[in-house]
Scaffold this active site. Structure first.
Site, PDB file in Angstrom:
ATOM      1  N   ARG A 195       4.039  -4.595   7.916  1.00 44.71           N
ATOM      2  CA  ARG A 195       3.676  -4.543   6.503  1.00 44.71           C
ATOM      3  C   ARG A 195       4.806  -3.960   5.663  1.00 44.71           C
ATOM      4  NH1 ARG A 195      -1.570  -1.263   8.064  1.00 44.71           N
ATOM      5  NH2 ARG A 195       0.144  -0.415   9.290  1.00 44.71           N
ATOM      6  N   HIS A 255      -5.124  -8.565   8.893  1.00 45.97           N
ATOM      7  CA  HIS A 255      -5.171  -9.080  10.269  1.00 45.97           C
ATOM      8  C   HIS A 255      -5.511 -10.565  10.265  1.00 45.97           C
ATOM      9  CE1 HIS A 255      -6.625  -4.779  11.409  1.00 45.97           C
ATOM     10  NE2 HIS A 255      -5.402  -4.893  11.861  1.00 45.97           N
TER      11      HIS A 255
END
Ligand code: PNS
Length: 175
Positions: free
Chosen positions: A103, A30
């Site tokens: 991702r 993050h």
């Protein structure tokens, strides 16, 4: 401040982006996304979902604290919280961009669904994706909690202050 690619080039009005998530807890994946995107927009609002009904490990206030700790030195990044529809909060904050990270291909389907739904709800808000740093492409808040609970080492996957909070919350250390 991050001097990478800038999407907003001083042309007006300034562009605010919103980066929503559960952040239960914040990971280095993050944080990498926040760092990279903070240089692209005039303002970035990191928005913590108030999902107490899902019984998160950390309260909204704790999740916000961890974000603020990790984001010192990023003057155009703010931390907020929301419940209800993301697009309503984005409008309230004057954000024209929703930022999300991807991702792996497994993230894509859910993100696509959310993007289309959000666009249907609010066509004026564009979702922008950044590919997660490959170093963190396997890192998720859920896995970090699981590994930590089972005694594994998460050093380098979360900021040090998050690791410390995990130690306190899960292992009862330093209380
Ligand atoms: O980090 P997460 O848990 O993957 O984030 C998911 C989040 C917060 C982006 C998503 O659950 C969300 O936007 N929730 C708010 C409710 C909402 O707007 N739902 C409709 C979106 S399609």
């Amino acid at each position: 401040m991050n001097r990478g690619l800038r999407i907003s080039r001083g042309s007006h009005p300034p562009v605010t982006a919103i980066y929503p998530g559960s952040f239960d807890p914040l990971t280095n994946g993050h944080l990498d996304l926040i760092r990279r995107s903070s240089g692209m927009f005039d303002k970035l609002v990191v928005a913590v979902l108030n999902n107490e009904s899902k019984q998160p490990l950390f309260s909204v206030a704790e999740r916000q604290d961890m974000l603020r700790d990790a984001m010192s030195g990023m003057p155009n990044v703010e931390v907020g919280t929301f419940s209800g529809l993301l697009v309503h909060y984005a409008k309230e904050r004057g954000a024209r961009v929703i930022l999300r990270g991807i991702r792996a291909i497994s993230d894509y389907e859910f993100e696509l669904q959310m993007t289309h739904m959000n666009r249907r709800l609010e066509p004026g808000i564009e979702t922008v994706f950044l590919m997660a740093n490959e170093a963190y492409s396997f890192v998720s808040s859920r896995l970090v909690k699981e590994v930590f609970r089972l005694g594994g080492d998460v050093t380098g996957l979360v900021p040090p202050q998050v690791e410390q909070r995990l130690r306190q919350r899960i292992r009862g250390e330093g209380l």
